[in-house]
Design a protein around this motif. Structure first.
Motif, PDB file in Angstrom:
ATOM      1  N   GLY A 144      71.243 -11.745 -17.873  1.00 35.09           N
ATOM      2  CA  GLY A 144      72.000 -12.577 -16.947  1.00 35.09           C
ATOM      3  C   GLY A 144      71.796 -12.235 -15.492  1.00 35.09           C
ATOM      4  N   ILE A 145      70.767 -11.434 -15.184  1.00 35.11           N
ATOM      5  CA  ILE A 145      70.478 -11.052 -13.799  1.00 35.11           C
ATOM      6  C   ILE A 145      69.539 -12.093 -13.198  1.00 35.11           C
ATOM      7  CG2 ILE A 145      69.503  -9.274 -12.291  1.00 35.11           C
ATOM      8  CD1 ILE A 145      70.132  -7.250 -14.520  1.00 35.11           C
ATOM      9  N   SER A 146      69.996 -12.803 -12.191  1.00 33.33           N
ATOM     10  CA  SER A 146      69.183 -13.857 -11.577  1.00 33.33           C
ATOM     11  C   SER A 146      68.130 -13.264 -10.655  1.00 33.33           C
ATOM     12  CB  SER A 146      70.072 -14.825 -10.794  1.00 33.33           C
ATOM     13  OG  SER A 146      70.753 -14.136  -9.755  1.00 33.33           O
ATOM     14  N   GLN A 147      67.083 -14.043 -10.394  1.00 36.81           N
ATOM     15  CA  GLN A 147      65.986 -13.610  -9.539  1.00 36.81           C
ATOM     16  C   GLN A 147      66.006 -14.400  -8.230  1.00 36.81           C
ATOM     17  OE1 GLN A 147      63.997 -10.980 -10.609  1.00 36.81           O
ATOM     18  NE2 GLN A 147      65.515 -10.972 -12.263  1.00 36.81           N
ATOM     19  N   PRO A 148      65.571 -13.790  -7.124  1.00 35.04           N
ATOM     20  CA  PRO A 148      65.586 -14.477  -5.826  1.00 35.04           C
ATOM     21  C   PRO A 148      64.717 -15.731  -5.827  1.00 35.04           C
ATOM     22  CG  PRO A 148      65.245 -12.114  -5.545  1.00 35.04           C
ATOM     23  CD  PRO A 148      65.110 -12.391  -7.009  1.00 35.04           C
ATOM     24  N   ASP A 149      65.128 -16.759  -5.091  1.00 35.39           N
ATOM     25  CA  ASP A 149      64.368 -18.004  -5.008  1.00 35.39           C
ATOM     26  C   ASP A 149      62.999 -17.798  -4.363  1.00 35.39           C
ATOM     27  OD1 ASP A 149      66.449 -19.378  -6.174  1.00 35.39           O
ATOM     28  OD2 ASP A 149      67.320 -20.028  -4.266  1.00 35.39           O
ATOM     29  N   ARG A 150      62.848 -16.722  -3.573  1.00 35.52           N
ATOM     30  CA  ARG A 150      61.586 -16.502  -2.867  1.00 35.52           C
ATOM     31  C   ARG A 150      60.467 -16.047  -3.810  1.00 35.52           C
ATOM     32  NH1 ARG A 150      64.809 -12.120  -1.393  1.00 35.52           N
ATOM     33  NH2 ARG A 150      64.194 -10.208  -2.476  1.00 35.52           N
ATOM     34  N   ASN A 151      60.812 -15.597  -5.009  1.00 37.38           N
ATOM     35  CA  ASN A 151      59.804 -15.037  -5.912  1.00 37.38           C
ATOM     36  C   ASN A 151      58.837 -16.106  -6.417  1.00 37.38           C
ATOM     37  OD1 ASN A 151      61.192 -12.668  -5.605  1.00 37.38           O
ATOM     38  ND2 ASN A 151      61.638 -12.364  -7.779  1.00 37.38           N
ATOM     39  N   TRP A 152      57.554 -15.727  -6.538  1.00 33.07           N
ATOM     40  CA  TRP A 152      56.584 -16.600  -7.188  1.00 33.07           C
ATOM     41  C   TRP A 152      55.548 -15.771  -7.931  1.00 33.07           C
ATOM     42  CZ3 TRP A 152      52.014 -15.094  -5.141  1.00 33.07           C
ATOM     43  CH2 TRP A 152      51.890 -14.836  -3.774  1.00 33.07           C
ATOM     44  N   TRP A 153      54.874 -16.461  -8.864  1.00 29.41           N
ATOM     45  CA  TRP A 153      53.784 -15.890  -9.656  1.00 29.41           C
ATOM     46  C   TRP A 153      52.570 -16.786  -9.456  1.00 29.41           C
ATOM     47  CZ3 TRP A 153      55.334 -11.472 -12.260  1.00 29.41           C
ATOM     48  CH2 TRP A 153      56.717 -11.290 -12.363  1.00 29.41           C
ATOM     49  N   LEU A 154      51.394 -16.204  -9.376  1.00 31.41           N
ATOM     50  CA  LEU A 154      50.177 -16.953  -9.050  1.00 31.41           C
ATOM     51  C   LEU A 154      49.143 -16.833 -10.156  1.00 31.41           C
ATOM     52  CD1 LEU A 154      48.222 -18.414  -7.012  1.00 31.41           C
ATOM     53  CD2 LEU A 154      47.612 -16.102  -6.209  1.00 31.41           C
ATOM     54  N   VAL A 155      48.552 -17.971 -10.513  1.00 31.85           N
ATOM     55  CA  VAL A 155      47.412 -18.005 -11.431  1.00 31.85           C
ATOM     56  C   VAL A 155      46.264 -18.718 -10.732  1.00 31.85           C
ATOM     57  CG1 VAL A 155      46.520 -18.858 -13.633  1.00 31.85           C
ATOM     58  CG2 VAL A 155      48.880 -18.011 -13.479  1.00 31.85           C
ATOM     59  N   VAL A 156      45.100 -18.092 -10.692  1.00 35.48           N
ATOM     60  CA  VAL A 156      43.894 -18.679 -10.104  1.00 35.48           C
ATOM     61  C   VAL A 156      42.959 -19.057 -11.241  1.00 35.48           C
ATOM     62  CG1 VAL A 156      41.956 -18.342  -8.527  1.00 35.48           C
ATOM     63  CG2 VAL A 156      44.132 -17.168  -8.093  1.00 35.48           C
ATOM     64  N   SER A 157      42.515 -20.314 -11.274  1.00 35.50           N
ATOM     65  CA  SER A 157      41.592 -20.756 -12.323  1.00 35.50           C
ATOM     66  C   SER A 157      40.402 -21.461 -11.699  1.00 35.50           C
ATOM     67  CB  SER A 157      42.297 -21.687 -13.312  1.00 35.50           C
ATOM     68  OG  SER A 157      42.902 -22.776 -12.637  1.00 35.50           O
ATOM     69  N   ASP A 158      39.291 -21.509 -12.447  1.00 41.19           N
ATOM     70  CA  ASP A 158      38.084 -22.157 -11.946  1.00 41.19           C
ATOM     71  C   ASP A 158      38.015 -23.600 -12.451  1.00 41.19           C
ATOM     72  OD1 ASP A 158      37.255 -22.059 -14.591  1.00 41.19           O
ATOM     73  OD2 ASP A 158      35.864 -20.390 -14.282  1.00 41.19           O
ATOM     74  N   ALA A 210      45.063 -13.444 -10.542  1.00 39.02           N
ATOM     75  CA  ALA A 210      46.524 -13.581 -10.653  1.00 39.02           C
ATOM     76  C   ALA A 210      47.188 -12.734  -9.575  1.00 39.02           C
ATOM     77  CB  ALA A 210      46.998 -13.147 -12.039  1.00 39.02           C
ATOM     78  N   GLY A 211      48.460 -13.002  -9.365  1.00 42.79           N
ATOM     79  CA  GLY A 211      49.233 -12.245  -8.387  1.00 42.79           C
ATOM     80  C   GLY A 211      50.699 -12.597  -8.504  1.00 42.79           C
ATOM     81  N   MET A 212      51.486 -12.046  -7.609  1.00 40.33           N
ATOM     82  CA  MET A 212      52.924 -12.314  -7.643  1.00 40.33           C
ATOM     83  C   MET A 212      53.527 -11.946  -6.295  1.00 40.33           C
ATOM     84  SD  MET A 212      54.219  -9.030  -9.884  1.00 40.33           S
ATOM     85  CE  MET A 212      53.925  -7.345  -9.277  1.00 40.33           C
ATOM     86  N   ARG A 213      54.694 -12.485  -6.032  1.00 38.30           N
ATOM     87  CA  ARG A 213      55.508 -12.036  -4.909  1.00 38.30           C
ATOM     88  C   ARG A 213      56.915 -11.860  -5.445  1.00 38.30           C
ATOM     89  NH1 ARG A 213      55.957 -14.171   1.456  1.00 38.30           N
ATOM     90  NH2 ARG A 213      56.565 -12.086   2.197  1.00 38.30           N
TER      91      ARG A 213
END
Length: 303
Positions: free
Chosen positions: A52-66, A74-77
């Motif tokens: 039940g612990i919420s995550q900040p709206d600023r967070n993102w996850w990145l997928v790079v594809s060809d 890949a990456g994340m913030r």
């Protein structure tokens, strides 16, 4: 999910860790040691959400594809501390540069970039070209994986699991570990105090049984070693901290060796990070059988 198309590549941003893992899981599991930071945090976020612990709206996850749809980066913030640096895994050079453009266009303030070289260098350099400033190295790190464990000279005492009753001492030593890392890297002590987990996170790690003391023959704690739960079959050791008065006695070598043995006995691979500016720790881990895998860096953008 948002998609940013570009010539030959596509950047996909996710706000949900489970969707990110579904999209990038095969890529991450193909090289789980290099991916350890991203996968560990993704699974930690899922566990926190289940509580039940919420995550900040600023967070993102990145997928790079060809063009073929194959994932190539890949990456994340997701950093919980300012300036919330993105963390990048290896990706094509043009993707790292394109990411800088996307972040600049989205008006995301990025004052630090962490992760694998050369992606972080390229992304940070392009961010400064677009928005000004200069790039400085906060820390050069090296990721190592354990091959065949080489046992150190035995010392008195043994390894015991820290309990939730030890949260005060564990937090104190975790903070001292981060402070020592600051000094070894030439930063003011306390520069990264924000990276010390809060009491709630320390309690979660203690409850999971992933923090250990080495106790001497009198039963007194003289060293702390922790480890993350395995993610895609890889567990990362850290922190590794010995109070100054107890150093040079072999506590750290024996504790890390025993924690590493237990992780391998669980069927997982073992890895850890070292600060390249700290020859002592690099030498200790090499003697235990840890071998370099990839160099990474924490870069700071000064404006």
């Amino acid at each position: 999910m948002s998609i940013v198309p570009m010539a030959g590549l596509r950047l996909r941003f996710y706000t949900d860790a489970s969707e990110f893992l579904a999209a990038a899981g095969d890529y991450l599991s193909a090289n789980p040691v290099v991916s350890t930071v991203v996968t560990t945090i993704a699974h930690r976020v899922l566990s926190q959400q289940a509580e039940g612990i919420s995550q900040p709206d600023r967070n993102w996850w990145l997928v790079v594809s060809d063009d073929s749809g194959a994932v190539v980066g890949a990456g994340m913030r997701t950093a919980p501390y300012a300036p919330y640096p993105p963390f990048l895994l290896p990706m094509p050079d043009e993707a790292a540069v394109a990411l800088a453009h996307v972040l600049h266009e989205r008006e995301e303030e990025v004052l630090a970039v962490n992760g694998a070289l050369p992606a972080v260098e390229l992304c940070a350099a392009e961010l400064t070209r677009l928005g000004g400033g200069q790039v400085q190295v906060g820390q050069h790190t090296r990721l190592h994986e354990l091959g065949e464990l080489v046992w150190p000279r035995p010392v008195p005492g043994g390894l015991v699991a820290a309990s939730e009753a030890d949260v005060g001492l564990v937090t104190e030593w975790f903070a001292a570990f981060v402070g020592d890392a600051d000094e070894q890297a030439g930063r003011p002590r306390g520069a990264r105090a924000h990276e010390v987990p809060d009491h709630a996170e320390i309690r979660r790690r203690l409850h999971a049984g992933r923090m250990w003391f080495w106790v001497d023959e009198a039963g007194q704690p003289v060293h702390l070693t922790g480890a993350n739960p395995p993610s895609f079959g890889v567990a990362r050791v850290g922190p590794v901290y010995t109070p100054p008065a107890q150093r040079g006695r072999g506590w750290a070598s024996n504790a890390v060796a025993e924690v590493s043995r237990r992780i391998q006995a669980e069927g997982a691979r073992v890895c850890l990070f070292t600060d390249q500016a700290n020859p002592t720790s690099n030498r200790i881990y090499a003697a235990l059988g840890y071998r370099p895998v990839v160099d990474m860096a924490d870069l700071v953008i000064v404006r």
